[in-house]
Structures are given as C-alpha cells and as structure tokens.
Design a protein around this motif. Sequence first.
Motif, PDB file in Angstrom:
ATOM      1  N   SER A 101      32.891  23.653  39.879  1.00  0.00           N
ATOM      2  CA  SER A 101      33.518  22.338  39.818  1.00  0.00           C
ATOM      3  C   SER A 101      32.447  21.248  39.865  1.00  0.00           C
ATOM      4  CB  SER A 101      34.510  22.169  40.975  1.00  0.00           C
ATOM      5  OG  SER A 101      33.899  22.508  42.191  1.00  0.00           O
ATOM      6  N   GLY A 102      32.839  20.078  39.454  1.00  0.00           N
ATOM      7  CA  GLY A 102      31.893  18.971  39.459  1.00  0.00           C
ATOM      8  C   GLY A 102      32.575  17.686  39.909  1.00  0.00           C
ATOM      9  N   PHE A 103      31.793  16.777  40.510  1.00  0.00           N
ATOM     10  CA  PHE A 103      32.400  15.570  41.064  1.00  0.00           C
ATOM     11  C   PHE A 103      31.708  14.342  40.479  1.00  0.00           C
ATOM     12  CE2 PHE A 103      32.519  19.041  44.027  1.00  0.00           C
ATOM     13  CZ  PHE A 103      33.884  19.153  44.270  1.00  0.00           C
ATOM     14  N   VAL A 104      32.512  13.372  40.084  1.00  0.00           N
ATOM     15  CA  VAL A 104      31.963  12.113  39.597  1.00  0.00           C
ATOM     16  C   VAL A 104      32.264  11.083  40.677  1.00  0.00           C
ATOM     17  CG1 VAL A 104      31.992  10.409  37.743  1.00  0.00           C
ATOM     18  CG2 VAL A 104      32.465  12.831  37.250  1.00  0.00           C
ATOM     19  N   ILE A 105      31.223  10.634  41.383  1.00  0.00           N
ATOM     20  CA  ILE A 105      31.438   9.735  42.516  1.00  0.00           C
ATOM     21  C   ILE A 105      31.396   8.301  42.005  1.00  0.00           C
ATOM     22  CG2 ILE A 105      30.535   8.987  44.758  1.00  0.00           C
ATOM     23  CD1 ILE A 105      29.302  12.047  44.601  1.00  0.00           C
ATOM     24  N   ARG A 106      32.547   7.628  42.085  1.00  0.00           N
ATOM     25  CA  ARG A 106      32.670   6.306  41.467  1.00  0.00           C
ATOM     26  C   ARG A 106      32.470   5.170  42.474  1.00  0.00           C
ATOM     27  NH1 ARG A 106      33.765   6.892  36.458  1.00  0.00           N
ATOM     28  NH2 ARG A 106      34.880   8.727  35.715  1.00  0.00           N
ATOM     29  N   GLY A 107      32.598   5.438  43.756  1.00  0.00           N
ATOM     30  CA  GLY A 107      32.436   4.375  44.743  1.00  0.00           C
ATOM     31  C   GLY A 107      32.775   4.880  46.125  1.00  0.00           C
TER      32      GLY A 107
ATOM     33  N   HIS B 185      35.446   4.536  47.661  1.00  0.00           N
ATOM     34  CA  HIS B 185      36.827   4.979  47.819  1.00  0.00           C
ATOM     35  C   HIS B 185      37.341   5.751  46.620  1.00  0.00           C
ATOM     36  CE1 HIS B 185      36.720   2.437  51.272  1.00  0.00           C
ATOM     37  NE2 HIS B 185      36.541   1.337  50.543  1.00  0.00           N
ATOM     38  N   ALA B 186      36.444   6.223  45.749  1.00  0.00           N
ATOM     39  CA  ALA B 186      36.945   6.906  44.548  1.00  0.00           C
ATOM     40  C   ALA B 186      35.981   7.961  44.041  1.00  0.00           C
ATOM     41  CB  ALA B 186      37.212   5.886  43.449  1.00  0.00           C
ATOM     42  N   PHE B 187      36.541   9.149  43.707  1.00  0.00           N
ATOM     43  CA  PHE B 187      35.744  10.154  42.981  1.00  0.00           C
ATOM     44  C   PHE B 187      36.667  10.957  42.071  1.00  0.00           C
ATOM     45  CE2 PHE B 187      36.819  12.382  46.963  1.00  0.00           C
ATOM     46  CZ  PHE B 187      37.294  13.602  46.503  1.00  0.00           C
ATOM     47  N   ASP B 188      36.101  11.480  40.974  1.00  0.00           N
ATOM     48  CA  ASP B 188      36.853  12.349  40.061  1.00  0.00           C
ATOM     49  C   ASP B 188      36.391  13.782  40.297  1.00  0.00           C
ATOM     50  OD1 ASP B 188      37.740   9.999  39.067  1.00  0.00           O
ATOM     51  OD2 ASP B 188      36.463  10.044  37.255  1.00  0.00           O
ATOM     52  N   VAL B 189      37.294  14.725  40.072  1.00  0.00           N
ATOM     53  CA  VAL B 189      36.936  16.140  40.202  1.00  0.00           C
ATOM     54  C   VAL B 189      37.144  16.810  38.855  1.00  0.00           C
ATOM     55  CG1 VAL B 189      37.278  18.266  41.515  1.00  0.00           C
ATOM     56  CG2 VAL B 189      37.853  16.058  42.548  1.00  0.00           C
TER      57      VAL B 189
ATOM     58  N   GLN C  13      36.008  21.634  50.433  1.00  0.00           N
ATOM     59  CA  GLN C  13      34.747  21.337  51.109  1.00  0.00           C
ATOM     60  C   GLN C  13      34.200  19.959  50.712  1.00  0.00           C
ATOM     61  OE1 GLN C  13      33.475  23.122  53.611  1.00  0.00           O
ATOM     62  NE2 GLN C  13      32.025  21.414  53.808  1.00  0.00           N
ATOM     63  N   PHE C  14      34.260  19.662  49.414  1.00  0.00           N
ATOM     64  CA  PHE C  14      33.710  18.386  48.952  1.00  0.00           C
ATOM     65  C   PHE C  14      34.432  17.207  49.591  1.00  0.00           C
ATOM     66  CE2 PHE C  14      33.481  14.718  46.164  1.00  0.00           C
ATOM     67  CZ  PHE C  14      32.110  14.571  46.026  1.00  0.00           C
ATOM     68  N   GLU C  15      35.757  17.336  49.658  1.00  0.00           N
ATOM     69  CA  GLU C  15      36.537  16.252  50.263  1.00  0.00           C
ATOM     70  C   GLU C  15      36.056  15.957  51.675  1.00  0.00           C
ATOM     71  OE1 GLU C  15      40.863  16.163  50.016  1.00  0.00           O
ATOM     72  OE2 GLU C  15      40.666  17.180  48.074  1.00  0.00           O
ATOM     73  N   GLN C  16      35.798  17.035  52.436  1.00  0.00           N
ATOM     74  CA  GLN C  16      35.334  16.855  53.818  1.00  0.00           C
ATOM     75  C   GLN C  16      33.957  16.183  53.842  1.00  0.00           C
ATOM     76  OE1 GLN C  16      35.506  20.637  55.796  1.00  0.00           O
ATOM     77  NE2 GLN C  16      37.757  20.732  55.612  1.00  0.00           N
ATOM     78  N   ASP C  17      33.063  16.711  52.981  1.00  0.00           N
ATOM     79  CA  ASP C  17      31.705  16.162  52.943  1.00  0.00           C
ATOM     80  C   ASP C  17      31.732  14.682  52.562  1.00  0.00           C
ATOM     81  OD1 ASP C  17      30.709  18.595  53.624  1.00  0.00           O
ATOM     82  OD2 ASP C  17      30.258  19.217  51.562  1.00  0.00           O
ATOM     83  N   PHE C  18      32.571  14.378  51.542  1.00  0.00           N
ATOM     84  CA  PHE C  18      32.688  12.997  51.072  1.00  0.00           C
ATOM     85  C   PHE C  18      33.209  12.095  52.188  1.00  0.00           C
ATOM     86  CE2 PHE C  18      34.959   9.506  48.980  1.00  0.00           C
ATOM     87  CZ  PHE C  18      33.992   9.060  48.081  1.00  0.00           C
TER      88      PHE C  18
END
Lengths: 399, 298
Positions: free
Chosen positions: A99-105, A107-111, A122-127
């Motif tokens: 999977s990959g994540f696009v971190i937009r700010g 308060h926002a990221f795309d998966v 896991q990513f949600e927790q880390d973020f």
Amino acid sequence: MKRFGTVFAFEAKSFLRKKSFLITTLVLMLIFFGVWFAPRIISLFNSDPPAEDAVRSDAEGFVLLSDDFTREEFIEKGYIFYPDEEAMRKDLEEKKLSSGFVIRGLHAFDVLFQDRQLGNVQFEQDFAVLRENRILEKMNVDTESYRQLVDVPVQKNYTVLGTDGFSNYPITYIFIFIFYFLVIFYGNVISTSVAREKSDRTMELLITSTDTNSLLFGKVLGAGVIGVLQFSLLIVSALAGYFLNKDAFGIDISQFVQVGTKELVYFILFTIIGYFLFLFLYAGLGSAVSKVEDVSSSTTPITLTLVAVYMVAVFGMSMPDRTFFKIASFIPFSSPMIMPSRANLTSVPDIQVMISLGILILTSVFLGVFAARIYRMGTLNYGNRLSFKRMFKGLLKNQ
Amino acid sequence: MQLELKKLTKSFGDVQVLKDITFTTRSGRAMGFLGRNGSGKTTTMRCLMNVFAPDSGEVLLDGKPFVAKSASIGYLPEERGMYAKEPILEQLVYFSQLRGTDKKTAHERALYWLERVELSEYKSKRLEVLSKGNQQKIQIIQAFLTDPDILILDEPFSGLDPVNSQLFKDIILDLLQEGKLVVFSSHQMAYVEEFCDDIALIHEGEIVLTGDLKQIKKERSWRQVLVETSTPEAFSVIDSLSAEPPEKRGQNYRMTLREEMSKEELLSALLSQGIKIESFNDYLPSLQQIFLESVGER
C-alpha cells in the motif's frame, strides 16, 4: 409404546454393528485429538530463523505533499519515500508495495492499495501520533513530558453483578455451534434411515408388527442417543488433546471458555431436548419420501429453519436484551439455541428458563406423536412425495 | 377358529378396489385367495392386517371383531422387504420380539427355522449377501417365527424355484396339520391347486366364487367323464354314446353323460362295443378352468 425398548435397542445396536460408523468415529476422534498437537509439530519445522526477503511485499510507501511533516519522520517508522505519486503507483502495480500513502496535510492523507486486505491500520496510528506531536508543538507543549504523563497505564477493575456476557461470548458461540452441528448431522442420519426403511419396503412388516409410536420414538431416540455419545467422544478427545498440549499454546485458552454450572446444565437440557425435537421432524419428513435420494429435498424446510435460527442466535449474541432475542428464546424451534445463549450473555430469571424448557418439552412430545402419524401415513405412499397439504389433510382425517 | 371377511369395500380416490369382499375360512384348512394381478388380493390382505382400514365391512374371528395386532398372527406382506444391511439372525429375532416374543424364545425359534430352510450357515451374514431366492426364504420364515395361530401369506410362492416351493408347501401342510388357519394369495392357479382346501376367487375387486374346492370341482364337472382308450377307432362309438360332442385329446376323451344313463351303464356300453378302456374317471375341471369359466361368466 410397548415395544419402545426393543426398537430402541435394535436401532442403537445397528449403528454399533456398522464398521463404517465405528471407523468414522475413530478417525474423527483422532482428528479432534490430533489438531491440538499442531503448534508442537509446526515448531519442529520452524527452528531456523526466516531468511531475509529482498522484495518485501508488505512494504508501504509514501509521498509527502505537505510541510507539516518531515520526510525523515516517516522513513524512521519504516515507510519508503517516493518523490511523486506516479513512481509509487508503478511499484504498487508491480506488487513491490502492498500500500502507499499520499500525505496531503495535517488533516488529510490518501491511501492506495494494490489489493485491499483487512487489518491495515498501522499507518493510521503512526499518522495520528505524528499529527499529535505537530499539534502539541504548535501549542508549545513539550511532547516528551506529555507522553510521559499520558502513557501511565490506567488501573481497571471489572465487577460483574449479573452475567458476564463479555467473557461468556466464546463459549456461547461454541454452544450454538454444537447444537447446529448435532442437529444437521444426525437429523440427516435419521431421515435417511427412515427413507431407507421405505425403499427397502420394510415398513409394512414393521407397522403390522407393532405400534407406530414405539417404532418412531424407538428409532429416533436410539439413533439420537448414539449421536450424542459419538459427539461426546469427540469432545472428550478434543479436551484430552488440548490438556496434553496446553503448554505449547503460550496462552491459556480455557480462560476464554469458562461457564457456570447452571448455564452448563441449561445448555445440556436445551440442546438435548431441542435436538430430539428436530430429529422427530427429520424422521417424519424422511417417511414422506419413497427414495433415499429425495430425502434432502424433503428435509430442506427444517434445514432452512435451523440455519435461520442459527443466524438469529449469532446476530443476537451482541444484543441479548433485545425483544426479538427474548421472544426467540421461548419459541420451541429457536429456544434450544437461544435460551442457553441468553442465560450465558445476560441475566435471565429462572422462571423464564423453566417456562421455555416446559414449552420445548411439550412441543417435542407433540411433534414426536405428529411425526409418528406422518410415518404411518407415509408408509404405503410410494412414488410421489407426500405434500404438506396432503400430510395435514391426512392427519386431520386420522383424528 | 373361523375367520370371516364380510362385505369389505375399499376405494382409492374414485377407484373402487374392493367390492363387498366376503369369504370364510377355518383352522386346519388352506384357503387359497386367487386372482389375477391387480385384482385386489393385496388390498384385501392389507385391510385384513389393518395396514389401511376398509371403507366398510368387517372382519370377524370366531364371531368377534378381528384385531390384527392383538391376534396371534404371522404375516408375509407383498412388500416383503427386510433390512438389507442387518445380520439375518439379528433381524429375525427383532421382528419376532416386536410381535411380543421374549428374546430367548425368539432366538431359539429363529435358529429352528433357519435350520429348517437350510440357511443356518448364513445366520450372521447380512441379508443383502444372499441370493434373491434365499432372501425370499428368510422373508417367509419371518412369518412363522412367533408360532402364530393365523398365517396370512401374500404370494408366498412367487419367485421360488420348484424345490423351494415344495419345501414351503410341506411346511404349510405341517402347519395346517397343527391346526393353524392359513390364508394365502396367488395368481399361479396351477401351482397351488393340489394344495387348497378352500378357495376364494377374486376378479376386479369382487369375489366371483368361494367355497370348498372339491365340492366346487364336483359341481362344475357337469356330468362329464374322462375316458382313456387305446382303441384307435373309438371316436364314432364314443360320439354316439355322449350327450354332447366329446372332446378328444390324444387317447383321452371328455364325454357328457346322457340323462337316462349312469356312469356304470356308460362303462359297460363302451366295453360291450369293443372299446379297450385304459382309465375311466369323473371329469374334474382344473382350478385354472374354473377360474376362467367364473371370470367368463361375468
């Protein structure tokens, strides 16, 4: 019911005489016993440490489009950096990333997923942690001291005054499943054995020899008791297997499946009586067909009923105090599964259990007599299957 | 004992299968219940055994209503299935116990009957491993196991070879001598002729003839005699002495007595005209002929 004992003994013995039955029982016992050795067996093969894999298919990448975070923060947590989304997509398609994540700010990221699977949190927790840090920093709070304060574990003590539905959840599920399995499996055994009597044309001899109630009750109880015995042996084998391998499991499974004596008694009573109730139905419908091949189509209505009850039981487990669950715990077809579940999951007054049990017993006896009538009616009905309409008409005429 | 069927009727839907079935039989006499396939024999026997209730009519045993389950009765149904996958001795004992025999007696009797029909060696085998004929033998002895006073046997001889048929005829004759009441059905008239004391002929659900077979034969001989002669040119003489044209079969002639002539006078007339007599007998019609005549009369 003069010859009940004779029929009972003959039917029970006829199972014990069958080699196929004995072998099946033995094989199943070995399986039920043997599965508990699995951790030990697996550990025999797993003595070497796993080799490093060049391409990690569970690798996760990220693209950073915001100044709120630094690239290093995410790399530190094990995510692979990509300068742009295109490159990351390419690796995803080639299955180099899961999977990959696009971190937009802040308060926002795309998966982005190649194939989406359960449990990717896991990513949600880390973020969330990194975001919290950033917010705290903006508020001029020292994140280190904040963490120290927050990470102190909270002391919790639970006291259950009524029924501990939370801890009883697994055992309740096991109860429901045992009932379901018993009825489906032995119900078909019974209806097939009745249909075989018809296709062997043994019926005429039987019904001119003794009364139908003896025949039907003897047959159902004879085979039913053998079924319970066989099933108990399997459970004993499974328990024996578990206790021999208890230490290999790391955790004590038995802590999840504890049950009070009263609840266990309820379970046994409801399961056994409900089991016979269903067996009577299976026997009655087994005699409505003339060929063994037609049994499954004839017994479909009971099987569907059972599946529906099973679903209500499983669905209602999380809300045992809802009205539908209460009502279902009194209806004789669903009470064998649902009343013991209710008793396990919430507080049920004894009087309710007794009333439900009483209804169940009366209905079972009634259905036994009813099945005996269908059995008698179905005896000489060869060719077409007896329709429900004709069955009821015939029953009324008999009375 | 006397078993009476009185005006039994039975319909399935719109089809009337039995129409006023009436006949009587007594202990010690073999009652042959005879008719073609589909004439209503099995339905009658099933009504008798209360497999289904007749629409009207009654069955009496010594004048009292007959209840199949409480009478001492052995029944060989037309559907003669037993458990294919169970050991033979085991199920013989079971069926006997179902009718109220205690286990020990049931066991002894089952062994006795297996011995008598020469199948003892198969006692612990499953029924399905036997040949069809031998399975049939097991199914028949099942009816004898409780030492019943009454035997109701639906087509007992169908499917048996001549040796086994004879075996069972002998057994049934023995049982008759012990004073049992035996009713059996058959569609093979020639097969059971020598064996019936009484008959009831059923045709399309109706009894067309019933009574003592010997009596019936006598009544139906119509003053006819059978003459066997070795004289080649006997026909003209025989024809001149017979009331009706004689029937010739090889050396045998069936003659009808003239009104004014007795059997003795006919015999001496034949001898005096030089006819060499090999045998001279009353003509008795065969069961088959009686049946065909009775059915033809309808």
